[in-house]
Design an enzyme around this catalytic site. Structure first.
Site, mmCIF file in Angstrom:
data_model
loop_
_atom_site.group_PDB
_atom_site.id
_atom_site.type_symbol
_atom_site.label_atom_id
_atom_site.label_comp_id
_atom_site.label_asym_id
_atom_site.label_seq_id
_atom_site.Cartn_x
_atom_site.Cartn_y
_atom_site.Cartn_z
ATOM 1 N N ASP A 1 0.818 -1.224 0.000
ATOM 2 C CA ASP A 1 0.000 0.000 0.000
ATOM 3 C C ASP A 1 0.851 1.274 0.000
ATOM 4 O OD1 ASP A 1 -1.865 -1.953 0.277
ATOM 5 O OD2 ASP A 1 -2.364 -1.513 2.348
ATOM 6 N N TYR B 1 1.244 -7.668 -3.806
ATOM 7 C CA TYR B 1 0.846 -8.777 -2.938
ATOM 8 C C TYR B 1 -0.395 -9.503 -3.436
ATOM 9 C CZ TYR B 1 -2.177 -5.078 -0.918
ATOM 10 O OH TYR B 1 -3.072 -4.058 -0.725
ATOM 11 N N ASP C 1 -12.119 -3.511 7.922
ATOM 12 C CA ASP C 1 -11.829 -2.082 7.852
ATOM 13 C C ASP C 1 -12.326 -1.450 6.564
ATOM 14 O OD1 ASP C 1 -9.904 -3.111 6.163
ATOM 15 O OD2 ASP C 1 -8.192 -2.495 7.371
ATOM 16 N N TRP D 1 -1.410 -14.309 3.454
ATOM 17 C CA TRP D 1 -2.017 -13.247 4.278
ATOM 18 C C TRP D 1 -3.499 -13.240 3.919
ATOM 19 C CZ3 TRP D 1 0.574 -8.202 6.009
ATOM 20 C CH2 TRP D 1 -0.362 -7.269 6.450
ATOM 21 N N TRP D 2 -4.319 -13.745 4.838
ATOM 22 C CA TRP D 2 -5.749 -13.872 4.550
ATOM 23 C C TRP D 2 -6.501 -12.694 5.140
ATOM 24 C CZ3 TRP D 2 -9.954 -17.504 6.830
ATOM 25 C CH2 TRP D 2 -11.036 -17.585 5.934
#
Length: 856
Positions: free
Chosen positions: A291, A330, A393, A386-387
């Site tokens: 990000d 990612y 959010d 990375w789940w």
């Protein structure tokens, strides 16, 4: 992992009811909404509930054999033989007695292999027989995990009284890393919640906690170069100690990419920060390049840095674990697939000891063999998944309590090195999902989502399990993005499909929904969990009440009882603006329960109005190519509130469209559309579009020329017969969401009314004459309208506003002479006109839904 960019918020705002977190400095101009592409397919939850005969162990052991005919009595305590003197503090769930049953605990390569334990970290062998209890771990973690299995055996219902069944267990984890990444945007967890969660990880054999909250300024910009202040440093040291007690690896992550300079000064800054964290007790580190934008995204520089840190820090220290990295690319959605892409550069140049995170095909995505094959072929190692579940959010008005599923059960450590769940900012409420992640990552082949969820409910709230289950089964779906199945045991219906059995079953479910909040409040011992759930529970109970009332209204409607009886009950069951704002802020039941209420009220209101008018009322229903166009979210286009909007929730693509179903073929001459979340600089809109209409939904006729970069779309023309109108996306490079604030076809206008109308807000007053019950006008002064010819009276459908004095209705002659004055004393009010009356005047505070003329 970025799930929300508040500058370009993904949440539906309802009159400011939802609160979005502050924009973090590291986000810069990175816009994730242009890169999301969840399919929104709602797949059913696999698995089934099993009968464990009162023995509950999570994660599911790899091999467990019971000899139920015999039991070991430990009611008088155990005699501990802690051969390595490591575990006396981990056995608070048993009492010690030198004359009690023998409990032997040991670990080490030789003794473990002798007992048949697998030669991997975390494996253990356990036996319970006439000699006592024996636990042997391959390493210290393995022995600790055996202790956790014993703990769960003792806590199981079938062993109440201290009688353990004879058994043999040979158990080991399938994945190297099994844990949690605190990587969400928004309010980081409190210190108490983190401590509670670490104990939870240990109990259920999770071995990794990655500390990387995006809104920790010392984790990321602007202060990643600085040491933690004293209080924060002390808290981190306490977290590390808690992790050690629970045999969990504390991984401290840094997020420097948004403003890092690829020079010696910043390299030294990074080394200094790592050394400060090392002095606090950190022995595992991660670097997140997710990000970000700008020079920090350079994969060559990233790998050079990681390789140098591996040499200068990891290997130099000697007791530091291999680094973990989250790449900028990612997700498969925007990763460059070529040999020149970032992932291929990682594969060719990155030290093979460094683990690489991957979210799958998109940001929130199922774990599949296909996505792992794709990334592994590029990074040249098994990915670290990375789940992004149960993170919310990007939908902060949702709390996810559904089963953990979407994880391929044929995978093993040749496909991935581990899984880290990114949870909600509600840490206690995330435990239900983490209970499932722990189970899956330990024994992937045996993972049973439904059964695990049922066991998890019992684990988290044993004193109010059924009420919690009722709340959880209706609190699963996100509505947008990564959709989850919800309310799968509940059958709802439309009024035309009424059956008595269906009515009774649904009423019983709404009754359970109504009662669940109080039962949970009374029975939930974990008050921190209850506090997190409470805002949703309040609205959940209200949903149960209005659902029950909608069902009773359906019975009245079908029976054809007095119109006044129906309307009085109907208007009381309509959600007020405040009630709707509160519900939108803390939503549940979004897939079936709230849609049932909305559809039932709409159907009855439409049919009731048709009866009174003797003609077809106005009808608006949202349609579109996006799956969530079928949900109640699309009603936000028709609520006459330009601060609310329908959002697609996923990236727009070729052929997408958003439209309206008018219910029947009508003459269309006036269309007004507001695209985007604002009309100034919003990115979520069709920047190249075409306005079309259709009679049958198949053959479409253009109404406009190509529309380029138009937030506001107005069309007027000769009447065209159509039932459907849509705004269709044309060729565009834009991949943002699509949002529409209003979509009006033949909107009520003063010049088309046919009689004179005078009110404080004339445009708003039109809602009292627009032939729709979905709109209303709150009169707080005087409303006067002309009586057309052939009208003999009026029906007023109203909702009284509580004031000191009731509203009045006056009949006036042309010269203003008052003929009569009466108090409006009923929500369903009828008035007959006296001779010579040319005007009606309504005075006082009253909400007018519709004023219906009755003709001679």
């Amino acid at each position: 992992m970025k799930m929300i960019n508040c500058k370009k918020s993904l949440i539906i705002w309802i009159a400011g009811a939802l609160v979005c977190g502050t924009l973090s400095a590291q986000e810069g101009d990175f816009d994730l909404s242009s890169q999301r592409s969840e399919s929104q397919d709602v797949l059913p939850v696999p698995g089934k509930k099993l009968d464990h005969q009162g023995i509950i162990i999570n994660p599911t052991p790899q091999r467990l054999v019971f000899h139920k005919e015999s039991t070991l009595n430990i009611s008088e305590g155990v005699c501990l033989k802690d051969r390595q003197d490591k575990f006396s503090n981990d056995l608070g769930f048993v009492s010690f007695n030198k004359k009690g049953a023998k409990l032997s605990i040991d670990f080490g390569t030789k003794v473990a292999l002798k007992r048949g334990a697998k030669a991997i970290s975390g494996s253990y062998a356990m036996s319970i027989d006439d000699k006592g209890i024996s636990i042997t771990g391959y390493d210290e973690k393995g022995a600790f995990y055996g202790i956790q299995t014993l703990r769960q055996l003792i806590e199981s219902p079938a062993t109440a009284g201290g009688k353990l069944p004879y058994l043999e267990i040979n158990d080991y984890p399938d994945l190297k890393y099994r844990g949690v990444v605190e990587g969400f945007y928004g309010t980081p967890w409190s210190h108490d919640v983190r401590m509670s969660l670490i104990d939870f990880y240990g109990k259920f054999k999770m071995n990794t906690y990655l500390y990387g909250p995006k809104d920790d300024p010392y984790h990321s910009c602007p202060n990643w170069r600085l040491p933690y202040p004293e209080k924060e440093a002390k808290n981190i040291a306490e977290l590390i100690q808690a992790c050690k007690r629970n045999r969990v690896d504390f991984v401290w992550a840094i997020h420097p990419g948004q403003d890092i300079k690829w020079n010696e000064e910043d390299y030294e800054n990074l080394i200094n920060k790592f050394n400060w964290m090392y002095d606090l007790g950190v022995r595992s580190f991660a670097i997140f390049f997710d990000d970000i934008s700008g020079e920090g995204t350079n994969p060559v520089k990233q790998t050079e840095l990681l390789n140098r840190l591996t040499k200068d820090f990891v290997k130099a220290k000697g007791d530091v674990s291999s680094l973990i990295v989250c790449p900028t690319d990612y997700s498969k959605l925007w990763a460059n697939p070529t040999p020149q892409g970032s992932l291929a550069i990682y594969g060719e140049t990155l030290d093979p000891s460094v683990e690489v995170f991957w979210t799958g095909d998109v940001v929130c995505s199922d774990l599949t063999k296909e996505t792992l094959d794709w990334v592994n072929s590029r990074i040249k190692r098994p990915a670290y998944f990375w789940w992004n579940y149960p993170v919310t959010d990007y939908v902060r008005n949702i709390i996810l309590q559904g089963p953990v599923y979407g994880l391929n059960t044929s995978l093993n450590n040749t496909h991935l090195c581990g899984i880290a769940s990114n949870p909600m900012e509600h840490g206690e409420a995330s435990k239900l999902a983490l209970y499932g992640v722990a189970d899956y990552s330990w024994n992937t082949a045996s993972y049973n989502p439904i059964d695990n969820w049922e066991r998890g409910l019992e684990e988290l709230m044993p004193e109010a399990k059924e009420a919690y289950r009722t709340f959880a089964i209706h609190s699963c779906d996100t509505e947008t993005g990564y959709r989850r199945d919800e309310s799968w045991e509940t059958n709802t219906f439309r009024i035309d499909n009424w059956t008595e059995n269906g009515f009774q079953a649904l009423r019983e479910e709404f009754d359970r929904v109504e009662k669940a909040p109080e039962e949970i409040e009374d029975g939930c011992i974990n008050r921190a969990l209850f506090k997190e759930l409470q805002p949703w529970l309040i609205e959940f109970g209200k949903l149960g009440t209005r659902g029950k009332q909608a069902l009773e209204l359906m019975r009245i409607y079908r029976s054809g009882q007095d119109n006044a009886v129906f309307w009085n009950k109907y208007v009381q069951n309509l959600m007020s603006r405040e009630e709707r704002e509160n519900y939108e802020a803390h939503k549940s039941g979004t897939m079936k329960l709230q849609p049932f209420y909305e559809n039932a009220m709409d159907d009855m209101g439409y049919g009731f109005l048709a009866r009174l008018m003797g003609e077809t009322p106005m009808y608006y229903r949202g349609i579109g190519s996006f799956n969530n166009a079928k949900t109640t979210l699309s009603k936000l286009m028709f609520d006459n509130d330009s601060t609310t909007y329908y959002t697609s929730g996923i990236a727009q693509k070729a052929g997408d469209w958003i439209g309206i179903d008018l219910g029947s073929v009508r003459n269309i001459s006036d269309i007004s559309i507001l695209q985007g979340r604002n009309s100034v600089d919003d990115v979520d809109y069709f920047d190249h579009a075409l306005l079309e209409c259709s009679e049958d939904g198949t053959a479409w006729t253009p109404l406009s020329k190509e529309l380029k970069k138009q937030y506001v779309i107005l069309w007027n023309g000769e009447p065209v017969k159509a039932r459907y109108v849509r705004l269709k996306r044309l060729e565009s490079a834009r991949t943002n969401y699509a949002a529409i604030r209003s979509f009006d076809v033949n909107p009520a206008r003063i010049e088309n009314l046919g009689f004179h109308l005078d009110a404080e807000n004339q445009q708003q007053a039109l809602y009292a004459f627009d032939k729709r019950l979905g709109t209303s006008y709150k009169n707080q002064g005087i409303l006067t309208f002309e009586v057309p010819e052939n009208v003999k009276g009026y029906i007023l459908l109203i909702k009284p506003i509580a004031t000191a004095s009731p509203a009045k209705i006056k009949q006036l002659k042309t010269d203003g002479t008052q003929v009569s004055e009466t108090v409006i004393d009923s929500a369903y009010y009828t008035t007959e006109l006296s001779d010579g009356v040319s005007q009606i005047q309504i005075e006082g505070d009253v909400e007018l839904f519709e004023i219906i003329p009755q003709f001679k």
